[in-house]
Design an enzyme around this catalytic site. Structure first.
Site, PDB file in Angstrom:
ATOM      1  N   HIS A 230     -20.531  -8.665  -9.143  1.00  0.00           N
ATOM      2  CA  HIS A 230     -20.384  -7.268  -8.129  1.00  0.00           C
ATOM      3  C   HIS A 230     -21.251  -7.509  -6.999  1.00  0.00           C
ATOM      4  O   HIS A 230     -21.809  -6.579  -6.669  1.00  0.00           O
ATOM      5  CB  HIS A 230     -20.555  -6.171  -9.145  1.00  0.00           C
ATOM      6  CG  HIS A 230     -20.053  -5.052  -8.495  1.00  0.00           C
ATOM      7  ND1 HIS A 230     -18.989  -4.350  -9.393  1.00  0.00           N
ATOM      8  CD2 HIS A 230     -19.717  -4.460  -7.178  1.00  0.00           C
ATOM      9  CE1 HIS A 230     -18.789  -3.483  -8.722  1.00  0.00           C
ATOM     10  NE2 HIS A 230     -18.871  -3.629  -7.180  1.00  0.00           N
TER      11      HIS A 230
ATOM     12  N   PRO B 287      -8.320   1.034  -4.978  1.00  0.00           N
ATOM     13  CA  PRO B 287      -9.310   1.648  -5.555  1.00  0.00           C
ATOM     14  C   PRO B 287      -8.707   2.031  -6.928  1.00  0.00           C
ATOM     15  O   PRO B 287      -7.425   1.773  -7.246  1.00  0.00           O
ATOM     16  CB  PRO B 287      -9.555   3.090  -5.359  1.00  0.00           C
ATOM     17  CG  PRO B 287      -8.100   3.274  -4.262  1.00  0.00           C
ATOM     18  CD  PRO B 287      -7.828   2.136  -3.902  1.00  0.00           C
TER      19      PRO B 287
ATOM     20  N   GLU C  27     -18.312  -4.925 -17.434  1.00  0.00           N
ATOM     21  CA  GLU C  27     -19.038  -5.776 -16.690  1.00  0.00           C
ATOM     22  C   GLU C  27     -20.614  -4.872 -16.633  1.00  0.00           C
ATOM     23  O   GLU C  27     -21.522  -5.380 -16.140  1.00  0.00           O
ATOM     24  CB  GLU C  27     -18.891  -6.127 -15.232  1.00  0.00           C
ATOM     25  CG  GLU C  27     -18.716  -4.638 -14.274  1.00  0.00           C
ATOM     26  CD  GLU C  27     -18.237  -4.969 -12.812  1.00  0.00           C
ATOM     27  OE1 GLU C  27     -17.595  -5.905 -12.786  1.00  0.00           O
ATOM     28  OE2 GLU C  27     -18.483  -3.859 -12.116  1.00  0.00           O
TER      29      GLU C  27
ATOM     30  N   ASP D  11       0.842  -1.166  -0.094  1.00  0.00           N
ATOM     31  CA  ASP D  11      -0.018  -0.016   0.032  1.00  0.00           C
ATOM     32  C   ASP D  11       0.946   1.170  -0.012  1.00  0.00           C
ATOM     33  O   ASP D  11       1.943   1.187   0.691  1.00  0.00           O
ATOM     34  CB  ASP D  11      -1.015  -0.063   1.178  1.00  0.00           C
ATOM     35  CG  ASP D  11      -2.193   0.973   1.189  1.00  0.00           C
ATOM     36  OD1 ASP D  11      -1.888   2.046   0.808  1.00  0.00           O
ATOM     37  OD2 ASP D  11      -3.217   0.605   1.471  1.00  0.00           O
TER      38      ASP D  11
ATOM     39  N   ASP E 135     -14.976 -10.784  -8.700  1.00  0.00           N
ATOM     40  CA  ASP E 135     -16.372 -10.422  -8.579  1.00  0.00           C
ATOM     41  C   ASP E 135     -16.512  -9.197  -9.594  1.00  0.00           C
ATOM     42  O   ASP E 135     -17.451  -8.724  -9.573  1.00  0.00           O
ATOM     43  CB  ASP E 135     -16.383  -9.942  -7.076  1.00  0.00           C
ATOM     44  CG  ASP E 135     -17.984  -9.335  -6.477  1.00  0.00           C
ATOM     45  OD1 ASP E 135     -18.712 -10.160  -6.952  1.00  0.00           O
ATOM     46  OD2 ASP E 135     -18.113  -8.267  -6.102  1.00  0.00           O
TER      47      ASP E 135
ATOM     48  N   ARG F 194     -11.911  -3.301  -8.567  1.00  0.00           N
ATOM     49  CA  ARG F 194     -12.515  -2.803  -9.904  1.00  0.00           C
ATOM     50  C   ARG F 194     -11.929  -3.851 -11.268  1.00  0.00           C
ATOM     51  O   ARG F 194     -10.757  -4.096 -11.170  1.00  0.00           O
ATOM     52  CB  ARG F 194     -12.092  -1.548 -10.097  1.00  0.00           C
ATOM     53  CG  ARG F 194     -12.953  -0.497  -9.162  1.00  0.00           C
ATOM     54  CD  ARG F 194     -14.554  -0.583  -9.723  1.00  0.00           C
ATOM     55  NE  ARG F 194     -15.277   0.467  -8.734  1.00  0.00           N
ATOM     56  CZ  ARG F 194     -15.962  -0.291  -7.646  1.00  0.00           C
ATOM     57  NH1 ARG F 194     -15.705  -1.376  -7.198  1.00  0.00           N
ATOM     58  NH2 ARG F 194     -16.609   0.765  -6.877  1.00  0.00           N
TER      59      ARG F 194
HETATM   60  P1  NAI Z   1     -10.106   2.560   1.223  1.00  0.00           P
HETATM   61  O1  NAI Z   1      -9.980   3.803   0.698  1.00  0.00           O
HETATM   62  O2  NAI Z   1     -10.556   2.285   2.559  1.00  0.00           O
HETATM   63  O3  NAI Z   1      -8.730   1.791   0.876  1.00  0.00           O
HETATM   64  C1  NAI Z   1      -7.876   1.694  -0.157  1.00  0.00           C
HETATM   65  C2  NAI Z   1      -6.637   1.602  -0.086  1.00  0.00           C
HETATM   66  O4  NAI Z   1      -5.857   1.466  -1.106  1.00  0.00           O
HETATM   67  C3  NAI Z   1      -6.005   2.704   0.683  1.00  0.00           C
HETATM   68  O5  NAI Z   1      -5.131   2.110   1.677  1.00  0.00           O
HETATM   69  C4  NAI Z   1      -4.854   3.329  -0.565  1.00  0.00           C
HETATM   70  O6  NAI Z   1      -3.776   3.803   0.141  1.00  0.00           O
HETATM   71  C5  NAI Z   1      -4.593   2.018  -1.252  1.00  0.00           C
HETATM   72  N1  NAI Z   1      -4.115   2.286  -2.453  1.00  0.00           N
HETATM   73  C6  NAI Z   1      -4.495   3.428  -3.314  1.00  0.00           C
HETATM   74  N2  NAI Z   1      -4.033   3.177  -4.532  1.00  0.00           N
HETATM   75  C7  NAI Z   1      -3.103   2.043  -4.478  1.00  0.00           C
HETATM   76  C8  NAI Z   1      -2.508   1.419  -5.263  1.00  0.00           C
HETATM   77  N3  NAI Z   1      -2.014   1.714  -6.391  1.00  0.00           N
HETATM   78  N4  NAI Z   1      -1.579   0.025  -4.861  1.00  0.00           N
HETATM   79  C9  NAI Z   1      -1.935  -0.214  -3.624  1.00  0.00           C
HETATM   80  N5  NAI Z   1      -2.669   0.476  -2.646  1.00  0.00           N
HETATM   81  C10 NAI Z   1      -3.350   1.520  -3.104  1.00  0.00           C
HETATM   82  O7  NAI Z   1     -11.163   1.612   0.229  1.00  0.00           O
HETATM   83  P2  NAI Z   1     -11.969   0.524   0.735  1.00  0.00           P
HETATM   84  O8  NAI Z   1     -13.052   0.635   1.417  1.00  0.00           O
HETATM   85  O9  NAI Z   1     -11.074  -0.625   1.270  1.00  0.00           O
HETATM   86  O10 NAI Z   1     -12.180  -0.194  -0.848  1.00  0.00           O
HETATM   87  C11 NAI Z   1     -11.353  -0.603  -1.675  1.00  0.00           C
HETATM   88  C12 NAI Z   1     -11.820  -0.910  -3.214  1.00  0.00           C
HETATM   89  O11 NAI Z   1     -12.913  -2.094  -3.078  1.00  0.00           O
HETATM   90  C13 NAI Z   1     -12.833   0.259  -3.531  1.00  0.00           C
HETATM   91  O12 NAI Z   1     -12.123   1.306  -4.198  1.00  0.00           O
HETATM   92  C14 NAI Z   1     -13.879  -0.453  -4.512  1.00  0.00           C
HETATM   93  O13 NAI Z   1     -13.205  -0.458  -5.908  1.00  0.00           O
HETATM   94  C15 NAI Z   1     -13.874  -1.782  -3.936  1.00  0.00           C
HETATM   95  N6  NAI Z   1     -15.085  -2.227  -3.648  1.00  0.00           N
HETATM   96  C16 NAI Z   1     -15.989  -3.264  -4.182  1.00  0.00           C
HETATM   97  C17 NAI Z   1     -17.200  -3.789  -3.590  1.00  0.00           C
HETATM   98  C18 NAI Z   1     -17.742  -4.717  -4.339  1.00  0.00           C
HETATM   99  O14 NAI Z   1     -18.899  -5.190  -3.968  1.00  0.00           O
HETATM  100  N7  NAI Z   1     -17.053  -5.706  -5.095  1.00  0.00           N
HETATM  101  C19 NAI Z   1     -17.807  -2.748  -2.643  1.00  0.00           C
HETATM  102  C20 NAI Z   1     -16.878  -1.754  -1.901  1.00  0.00           C
HETATM  103  C21 NAI Z   1     -15.783  -1.379  -2.463  1.00  0.00           C
END
Ligand code: NAI
Length: 329
Positions: A294, A205, A262, A175, A257, A233
């Site tokens: 998803h 993200p 999609e 991260d 997922d 994603r």
């Molecule tokens: P969050 O914002 O709490 O955590 C994201 C983390 O990724 C942060 O610690 C950030 O520093 C890190 N990050 C950013 N760019 C990066 C990179 N290039 N390489 C490595 N780490 C990096 O977000 P959260 O809530 O954990 O969600 C993560 C992702 O999960 C969302 O952005 C969304 O795309 C996905 N998601 C999928 C869902 C589903 O139903 N399949 C539902 C909710 C979220």
């Protein structure tokens, strides 16, 4: 406040109506249809619209909403890469979202995919129903004692890391902003996480920088027989490169997922349609790949939290005090 709710499914309506009892001044009209340039015109007379991660919120749609007088876009999801935020800011549309409604819901689904594809549960389910009790093709891997590589250790990545830790796995992670409170994780650079993990799970993200971060070069770094899971994603992964590597027997299993292109499929019943998207058809043809729709977020707890926070976002906006963490622009 009058809210027009696009692409409402029965479970959305049930969950939002339950939470709305606490907001007597809020009016919500539910539409089956998703938002588009044409359907955005229906927002005339509404203060806010409510949309989801699968809605196409490009500049044209946002312009139409602004011309209808809409001032607030309530995203009932965490991600907002489907919204042209620059256009929204220029048009004076405020966007509020629901970050972290249930990180455990997504993380538990990521582990469900890993476990199911590892032990070929999707194959076994069908096979046993056909009276076939052979074990050929079902060999799995023990996760205990192996290494989990988590990419992105925010809310969901942290929850997934804890699950992997509970399975007796050694957890390494990449991260940009390591979380020191996760003291059981060993942070490494991306290359080391790719090359050192038996299970790789994406939890970052989608940004301009990491589009197709999983491509033929990064896959080549991975161990043979790795389990690869994406609940973040679709565009984080170059699907053509993924398919080529699956054909080369790189992976023990792949659980997706989310996947590129999609959007037309998400939450729709298309069982009578002829599959136009060859990529999805190809992925579904592999015995060691599971694709879900998803649905990682989809638990009772998560839906209740989404409705609660979305309605609170609307109320906070009206009071002129939106929560900073929920404010996109
Ligand atoms: P969050 O914002 O709490 O955590 C994201 C983390 O990724 C942060 O610690 C950030 O520093 C890190 N990050 C950013 N760019 C990066 C990179 N290039 N390489 C490595 N780490 C990096 O977000 P959260 O809530 O954990 O969600 C993560 C992702 O999960 C969302 O952005 C969304 O795309 C996905 N998601 C999928 C869902 C589903 O139903 N399949 C539902 C909710 C979220």
């Amino acid at each position: 406040m009058k809210i027009l709710f696009y692409d409402a499914k029965p479970y959305d309506i049930e969950s939002f109506e339950r939470e709305r009892e606490g907001y007597p001044d809020m009016e919500i009209e539910y539409l089956n249809t998703d938002i588009s340039v044409r359907t955005a015109a229906l927002a005339e007379g509404y203060d806010a619209v409510c949309a989801f991660v699968s809605s196409e919120l490009n500049a044209d749609v946002l312009k139409k909403l602004a011309s209808c007088g809409v001032k607030l876009l309530l995203m009932r999801c965490a991600g907002f890469n489907n919204v042209d935020t620059k256009a929204a800011a220029e048009l004076g549309i405020t966007i509020l979202r629901v970050p972290g409604y249930s990180p455990e819901a997504v993380a538990e689904h990521a582990m469900t995919l890993a476990m199911a594809v590892n032990r070929r549960i999707h194959k076994e389910y069908v096979k046993v129903r056909e009276n076939n009790f052979s074990l050929v093709g079902l060999m799995g891997l023990n996760l205990c004692g192996r290494t989990a590589g988590i990419i992105g250790t925010g809310k969901i990545g942290a929850a997934m890391a804890k699950i992997c830790h509970g399975f007796g796995m050694h957890v390494i992670a990449y991260d940009k902003y390591p979380n020191p409170s996760l003291d059981f994780i060993e942070y490494r650079n991306l290359e080391e996480v790719l090359s050192g993990s038996d299970l790789i799970s994406l939890h970052c993200p989608l940004t301009i920088e990491n589009y197709h971060m999983i491509n033929k070069e990064s896959i080549a770094r991975m161990k043979n027989d790795v389990i690869f899971i994406n609940t973040s994603r679709g565009e984080l992964v170059d699907t053509d490169d993924l398919i080529a590597s699956i054909l080369n027997h790189k992976f023990h299993g792949v659980g997706l997922d989310v996947y590129e292109e999609e959007r037309d499929n998400v939450f729709e019943n298309r069982e009578d349609d002829i599959l136009e998207n060859a990529v999805v058809a190809r992925l579904l043809s592999f015995p060691n790949v599971i694709v879900t729709s998803h649905q990682a977020f989809f638990t009772k707890e998560a839906l209740a939290a989404i409705s609660r926070t979305t309605l609170k976002n609307a109320q906070d906006y009206e009071k002129g005090a939106p929560e900073k963490e929920n404010l996109v622009c």
